[in-house]
Scaffold this active site. Structure first.
Site, PDB file in Angstrom:
ATOM      1  N   ARG A   1       0.808  -1.219   0.000  1.00 27.17           N
ATOM      2  CA  ARG A   1       0.000   0.000   0.000  1.00 27.17           C
ATOM      3  C   ARG A   1       0.844   1.273   0.000  1.00 27.17           C
ATOM      4  O   ARG A   1       0.537   2.217  -0.725  1.00 27.17           O
ATOM      5  CB  ARG A   1      -0.901  -0.008   1.244  1.00 27.17           C
TER       6      ARG A   1
ATOM      7  N   CYS B   1     -26.682  -4.049  -6.102  1.00 23.88           N
ATOM      8  CA  CYS B   1     -27.876  -4.262  -5.277  1.00 23.88           C
ATOM      9  C   CYS B   1     -27.533  -4.730  -3.876  1.00 23.88           C
ATOM     10  O   CYS B   1     -27.790  -5.869  -3.501  1.00 23.88           O
ATOM     11  CB  CYS B   1     -28.797  -5.243  -5.985  1.00 23.88           C
TER      12      CYS B   1
HETATM   13  N1  LLP Z   1       3.303  -9.045   3.392  1.00 23.86           N
HETATM   14  C1  LLP Z   1       2.334  -9.867   3.823  1.00 23.86           C
HETATM   15  C2  LLP Z   1       2.688 -11.193   4.305  1.00 23.86           C
HETATM   16  C3  LLP Z   1       0.998  -9.433   3.790  1.00 23.86           C
HETATM   17  O1  LLP Z   1       0.055 -10.244   4.237  1.00 23.86           O
HETATM   18  C4  LLP Z   1       0.685  -8.142   3.306  1.00 23.86           C
HETATM   19  C5  LLP Z   1      -0.699  -7.674   3.262  1.00 23.86           C
HETATM   20  C6  LLP Z   1       1.733  -7.325   2.849  1.00 23.86           C
HETATM   21  C7  LLP Z   1       3.035  -7.809   2.916  1.00 23.86           C
HETATM   22  C8  LLP Z   1       1.521  -5.941   2.291  1.00 23.86           C
HETATM   23  O2  LLP Z   1       0.959  -5.084   3.240  1.00 23.86           O
HETATM   24  P1  LLP Z   1       0.794  -3.504   2.881  1.00 23.86           P
HETATM   25  O3  LLP Z   1       2.169  -2.905   2.886  1.00 23.86           O
HETATM   26  O4  LLP Z   1       0.128  -3.402   1.581  1.00 23.86           O
HETATM   27  O5  LLP Z   1      -0.071  -3.012   3.981  1.00 23.86           O
HETATM   28  N2  LLP Z   1      -7.120  -5.605   1.488  1.00 23.86           N
HETATM   29  C9  LLP Z   1      -6.711  -4.877   2.665  1.00 23.86           C
HETATM   30  C10 LLP Z   1      -5.261  -5.063   2.986  1.00 23.86           C
HETATM   31  C11 LLP Z   1      -4.875  -6.524   3.194  1.00 23.86           C
HETATM   32  C12 LLP Z   1      -3.425  -6.692   3.472  1.00 23.86           C
HETATM   33  C13 LLP Z   1      -3.061  -8.118   3.610  1.00 23.86           C
HETATM   34  N3  LLP Z   1      -1.674  -8.368   3.699  1.00 23.86           N
HETATM   35  C14 LLP Z   1      -7.079  -3.400   2.497  1.00 23.86           C
HETATM   36  O6  LLP Z   1      -7.571  -3.011   1.444  1.00 23.86           O
HETATM   37  O7  LLP Z   1      -6.925  -2.626   3.438  1.00 23.86           O
END
Ligand code: LLP
Length: 419
Positions: free
Chosen positions: A275, A342
């Site tokens: 992110r 919906c």
């Molecule tokens: N590494 C692992 C093992 C992870 O499970 C994740 C995210 C990341 C790295 C990357 O994390 P980031 O830097 O993107 O926060 N769909 C959710 C976020 C789910 C994240 C799951 N794991 C949302 O839209 O907030």
């Protein structure tokens, strides 16, 4: 989101007019800024440059191969969680030797393929997975490179659905069992123990949980050394939050200093940011189809929906929504910005003060990460087009899906089966 800014009341992405993009490519559309993505990646690379470190972009955040290709060219590694993501990285020209493979449910075919192409490391999440890895590596007469993902039981202070490092979560090996898991791994002939790994969660807006986790895992490293097990890398996962509105996001430089001060020098540091690299590099462009008022509320019904951007519905995520063209001195009203799907949970934003007319364009900010990658075809809605703006030009990096594509692979039953 410095690459998305207003000029004379109209919103531009890297100098490209969003009004024109909508005219040329239709809506809904995801629009990403190339320089934003590259700058964020470089911020990480520079912040960790004083030590041996590998930035593994987390593919799940946005897995478009054009974007993966840009990051591969910068030298990025990749964090993957499926065979599908592995093929995307390879298709984009990513180096297998810089791929780490996380996830609690790795299938045998996915493990086989990852071993074949020679990934850097499997982040192993259970003893059962260790045994499967060892058996498959033995079949291939190789050693599987392994890091144990330890669940540090630290509260990352984020939405419960995206906290991963608490003991009640399915992820990682319980802290109290980690030593035993390492001993088990050490006893397996076709496993090469390379590292220690953790991941706390996502959209984490403070550095403290990382500090606590690294301190805790350092104790584990000393315990490992005492029993003669040494590893080469320390993977602190991803999860650094971004600012979607008023909240402050941690500064990547400050985060890096805090981590490098705590991680002993002999370890390669691995990170898995998703992110924080791509979230604020993208917007979702959508058009108002109708305005509607009931006894309680004003609704702006737009052409993007929860199938395009699930985060507001699933995590009650707040993402800024701004008009693409500001109306001069027009009165604002409070609107719920809702889609055509919906479900009453189908909203992109609630109670937003906006001045709106039918056919207006809106931009939903912070939509670069977990936007398109979580999109679906619910209500048989083709997925949105993805556009990359790059120094004044736009490129279609994924064409809008067609309804024919949605039905491809489905078949009508033959006449005789209908009776
Ligand atoms: N590494 C692992 C093992 C992870 O499970 C994740 C995210 C990341 C790295 C990357 O994390 P980031 O830097 O993107 O926060 N769909 C959710 C976020 C789910 C994240 C799951 N794991 C949302 O839209 O907030």
């Amino acid at each position: 989101m410095e690459n998305f800014s207003y000029k004379n009341g109209a919103l531009f992405a890297e100098g490209v007019s969003l009004v024109e993009l909508a005219e040329r490519h239709g809506t809904p559309a995801f629009v990403y800024s190339r320089s934003s993505i590259e700058n964020q990646w470089r911020l990480y690379a520079e912040a960790f440059a004083r030590r041996n470190a590998l930035i593994c972009y987390s593919v799940k955040a946005n897995s478009n191969i054009a974007l993966l290709g840009l990051l591969a060219r910068l030298g990025s590694g990749f964090d993957i969680v499926s065979g599908g993501e592995l093929e995307r990285v390879i298709a984009a020209g990513g180096a297998p030797a810089k791929i780490v493979f996380s996830g609690v449910g790795k299938r045998s075919d996915e493990i086989r393929r990852a071993l074949e192409v020679g990934i850097k490391c499997f982040n192993v999440e259970s003893e059962a997975e260790l045994l499967r890895l060892n058996a498959i590596a033995k079949e291939q007469s190789v050693q599987a490179p392994v890091s144990i993902r330890v669940n540090p039981d630290i509260d990352p202070g984020t939405h419960p659905y995206i906290a991963t490092g608490l003991r009640q979560n399915k992820f990682g090996v319980e802290f109290d069992r980690a030593l035993a898991a390492y001993q088990r791994a050490d006893s397996l002939d076709n496993v090469a123990l390379l590292g220690l790994d953790c991941h706390l969660g996502s959209q984490i807006t403070s550095i403290e949980p990382y500090v606590d986790a690294v301190k805790k895992l350092r104790r584990l490293l000393s315990d490992l050394e005492e029993i003669g097990i040494s590893v080469q890398h320390f993977n602190i996962g991803g999860g650094l939050g971004i600012s979607c509105g008023d909240e402050a996001a941690p500064d990547i430089g400050t985060f890096a200093s805090a981590m490098l001060d705590l991680i002993p020098e002999q370890y390669e540091t691995i990170l898995e940011p998703g992110r924080s690299i791509i979230g604020n590099a993208g917007v979702l462009l959508t058009r108002v189809e109708y305005l509607k008022t009931n006894h309680e509320k004003n609704f702006a019904i737009v052409d993007a929906a929860m199938n395009d951007l699930l985060r507001p519905a699933l995590y009650q995520a707040w993402q800024n929504i701004l008009p693409v063209v500001k109306h001069e001195q027009a009165a604002e009203k409070q609107y719920d910005i809702v889609g055509p799907v919906c479900e009453s949970g189908d909203f992109l934003g609630l109670q937003r003060e906006l001045s709106l007319r039918q056919d207006d364009l809106l931009a939903v900010f912070s939509a670069g990460a977990y936007g398109f990658s979580m999109s679906s075809n619910y209500n048989s809605r083709p997925r949105a087009v993805e556009l990359l703006v790059d120094r004044g030009n736009e490129r279609v990096i994924r064409a809008r899906e067609s309804v024919e594509q949605l039905m491809a692979g489905e078949t009508l039953l033959p006449e005789e089966a209908m009776h």
